[in-house]
Scaffold this motif. Structure first.
Motif, PDB file in Angstrom:
ATOM      1  N   LEU A 111     -41.179 -88.191 -45.549  1.00 22.23           N
ATOM      2  CA  LEU A 111     -40.964 -86.932 -46.250  1.00 22.23           C
ATOM      3  C   LEU A 111     -39.505 -86.832 -46.655  1.00 22.23           C
ATOM      4  O   LEU A 111     -38.629 -87.403 -45.998  1.00 22.23           O
ATOM      5  CB  LEU A 111     -41.317 -85.745 -45.344  1.00 22.23           C
ATOM      6  N   ALA A 112     -39.228 -86.116 -47.727  1.00 23.48           N
ATOM      7  CA  ALA A 112     -37.850 -85.946 -48.185  1.00 23.48           C
ATOM      8  C   ALA A 112     -37.622 -84.504 -48.633  1.00 23.48           C
ATOM      9  O   ALA A 112     -38.466 -83.908 -49.314  1.00 23.48           O
ATOM     10  CB  ALA A 112     -37.535 -86.897 -49.333  1.00 23.48           C
ATOM     11  N   SER A 113     -36.492 -83.957 -48.242  1.00 28.39           N
ATOM     12  CA  SER A 113     -36.135 -82.584 -48.616  1.00 28.39           C
ATOM     13  C   SER A 113     -35.615 -82.550 -50.041  1.00 28.39           C
ATOM     14  O   SER A 113     -35.434 -83.586 -50.689  1.00 28.39           O
ATOM     15  CB  SER A 113     -35.062 -82.047 -47.667  1.00 28.39           C
ATOM     16  N   GLN A 114     -35.329 -81.368 -50.528  1.00 29.97           N
ATOM     17  CA  GLN A 114     -34.634 -81.219 -51.804  1.00 29.97           C
ATOM     18  C   GLN A 114     -33.199 -81.710 -51.630  1.00 29.97           C
ATOM     19  O   GLN A 114     -32.727 -81.915 -50.516  1.00 29.97           O
ATOM     20  CB  GLN A 114     -34.647 -79.756 -52.238  1.00 29.97           C
ATOM     21  N   ALA A 115     -32.477 -81.899 -52.711  1.00 31.77           N
ATOM     22  CA  ALA A 115     -31.099 -82.400 -52.649  1.00 31.77           C
ATOM     23  C   ALA A 115     -30.134 -81.281 -52.283  1.00 31.77           C
ATOM     24  O   ALA A 115     -30.231 -80.155 -52.794  1.00 31.77           O
ATOM     25  CB  ALA A 115     -30.718 -83.015 -53.982  1.00 31.77           C
ATOM     26  N   PHE A 116     -29.198 -81.602 -51.394  1.00 32.07           N
ATOM     27  CA  PHE A 116     -28.133 -80.673 -51.017  1.00 32.07           C
ATOM     28  C   PHE A 116     -26.797 -81.224 -51.495  1.00 32.07           C
ATOM     29  O   PHE A 116     -26.632 -82.439 -51.662  1.00 32.07           O
ATOM     30  CB  PHE A 116     -28.112 -80.473 -49.500  1.00 32.07           C
ATOM     31  N   ALA A 117     -25.846 -80.331 -51.714  1.00 33.16           N
ATOM     32  CA  ALA A 117     -24.554 -80.743 -52.270  1.00 33.16           C
ATOM     33  C   ALA A 117     -23.771 -81.624 -51.315  1.00 33.16           C
ATOM     34  O   ALA A 117     -23.132 -82.604 -51.724  1.00 33.16           O
ATOM     35  CB  ALA A 117     -23.729 -79.513 -52.650  1.00 33.16           C
ATOM     36  N   THR A 118     -23.810 -81.311 -50.019  1.00 29.85           N
ATOM     37  CA  THR A 118     -23.093 -82.100 -49.011  1.00 29.85           C
ATOM     38  C   THR A 118     -23.946 -82.200 -47.757  1.00 29.85           C
ATOM     39  O   THR A 118     -24.915 -81.436 -47.573  1.00 29.85           O
ATOM     40  CB  THR A 118     -21.733 -81.480 -48.626  1.00 29.85           C
ATOM     41  N   SER A 144     -41.068 -82.835 -49.837  1.00 32.05           N
ATOM     42  CA  SER A 144     -42.054 -83.662 -50.540  1.00 32.05           C
ATOM     43  C   SER A 144     -42.436 -84.902 -49.730  1.00 32.05           C
ATOM     44  O   SER A 144     -41.618 -85.466 -48.999  1.00 32.05           O
ATOM     45  CB  SER A 144     -41.492 -84.110 -51.901  1.00 32.05           C
ATOM     46  N   GLN A 145     -43.663 -85.320 -49.894  1.00 30.18           N
ATOM     47  CA  GLN A 145     -44.105 -86.583 -49.310  1.00 30.18           C
ATOM     48  C   GLN A 145     -43.748 -87.715 -50.256  1.00 30.18           C
ATOM     49  O   GLN A 145     -44.141 -87.699 -51.421  1.00 30.18           O
ATOM     50  CB  GLN A 145     -45.617 -86.562 -49.061  1.00 30.18           C
ATOM     51  N   THR A 146     -42.993 -88.681 -49.769  1.00 27.20           N
ATOM     52  CA  THR A 146     -42.624 -89.829 -50.604  1.00 27.20           C
ATOM     53  C   THR A 146     -43.480 -91.050 -50.310  1.00 27.20           C
ATOM     54  O   THR A 146     -43.679 -91.897 -51.171  1.00 27.20           O
ATOM     55  CB  THR A 146     -41.143 -90.186 -50.401  1.00 27.20           C
TER      56      THR A 146
END
Length: 287
Positions: free
Chosen positions: A75-82, A201-203
């Motif tokens: 699974l992967a999260s949304q993108a974060f700035a840092t 999301s499931q990758t």
């Protein structure tokens, strides 16, 4: 003169001890019936799978096709700035089971539900990663920079379809437990939607290994190390068979290992006998 004699005796005892030790090792190779009933397992294509056998294996040949390899869910999260972005505090609960990909999650009764408290010392992206890894709850976490930002990647440590992950959030310090803010940005409920409990999301989907053996199709196993398919044989699945072409498995009596054990015994016995004969022989010239 006495000292020289004692030194010679000590050296002789050392030779006897060494020869006896070698003989003991050779005897151990013949001391059980299993040692004389060795069985080998050979794969016709070791790039697809390798095999080993124990004494319970029955000699024979088997046609094996690896249709799928077992894999873990990712699974992967949304993108974060840092990696230091603050998520919030609360409790992450991990449940394992089968995700059918259509919104239904069936819990795996053989695996316990795991809960992890995220406090203010671990409420950043990197902090959550470290907390998950330290908890040893059957999930590994890492952070991936995909060019758009930093994503928390979660992987089930066990392969197989029944080891998919469901993540729920309680006590989120920011917003609700299911919206896409605060700690609930890491919620993953297969039955939910974005902003309503399914916010990562499931990758890679979890799946069982699938094999066809001697015309028996769709045999599913949760791991790529298969110990319960053929009696006494362990298979290590490495890749999918090419174009559905099976690779033959040959299980046969291993006469080579028996021959080696007998030869080692004979050599060690003769070496011991010679050592004892040489050390107890009388030299009439030197007396």
């Amino acid at each position: 003169t006495k000292e020289a004699g004692y030194q010679a005796q000590l050296a002789a005892y050392g030779q006897v001890k060494s020869a006896l030790s070698a003989f003991q090792s050779a005897v151990s190779g013949l001391e059980s019936a299993n040692a004389l009933q060795s069985v080998s397992a050979t794969s016709a294509d070791t790039s697809v799978y390798t095999a080993s056998a124990n004494s319970n294996a029955i000699p024979g040949t088997y046609s094996i096709e690896v249709v799928k390899l077992a894999q873990s869910q990712k699974l992967a999260s949304q993108a974060f700035a840092t990696v230091n972005d603050t998520l919030g505090t609360g409790t992450l609960t991990f449940q394992f089971g089968t995700d059918d990909g259509a919104g239904t999650f069936t819990a795996n009764s053989a695996k316990a539900v795991q809960s992890l408290i995220i406090d203010t010392s671990h409420n950043s992206l990197s902090g959550v990663r470290d907390a998950i890894n330290a908890a040893n709850i059957g999930v590994s976490a890492t952070i991936i920079n995909d060019g758009t930002g930093y994503k928390l990647s979660l992987t089930s440590k066990d392969t197989g379809a029944a080891n998919s992950i469901k993540i729920t959030v309680t006590g989120d310090s920011v917003g609700t437990d299911v919206d896409n803010t605060g700690l609930s940005q890491l919620a993953y409920d297969p039955a939910g939607t974005l902003g309503n409990g399914k916010n990562i999301s499931q990758t890679v989907a979890a799946q069982d290994a699938q094999l066809n053996v001697d015309g028996i199709t769709n045999i599913n196993k949760p791991s790529n190390t298969v110990t319960d398919l053929i009696q006494g044989v362990t298979l290590n699945l490495l890749k999918q068979s090419a174009s559905g072409i099976p690779a033959q498995l040959t299980v046969a009596n291993d006469t080579t290992s028996v021959q080696t054990s007998v030869q080692n015994f004979a050599t060690a016995f003769n070496d011991l006998n010679k050592t004892l004969s040489d050390l107890t022989a009388y030299d009439s010239k030197t007396q």
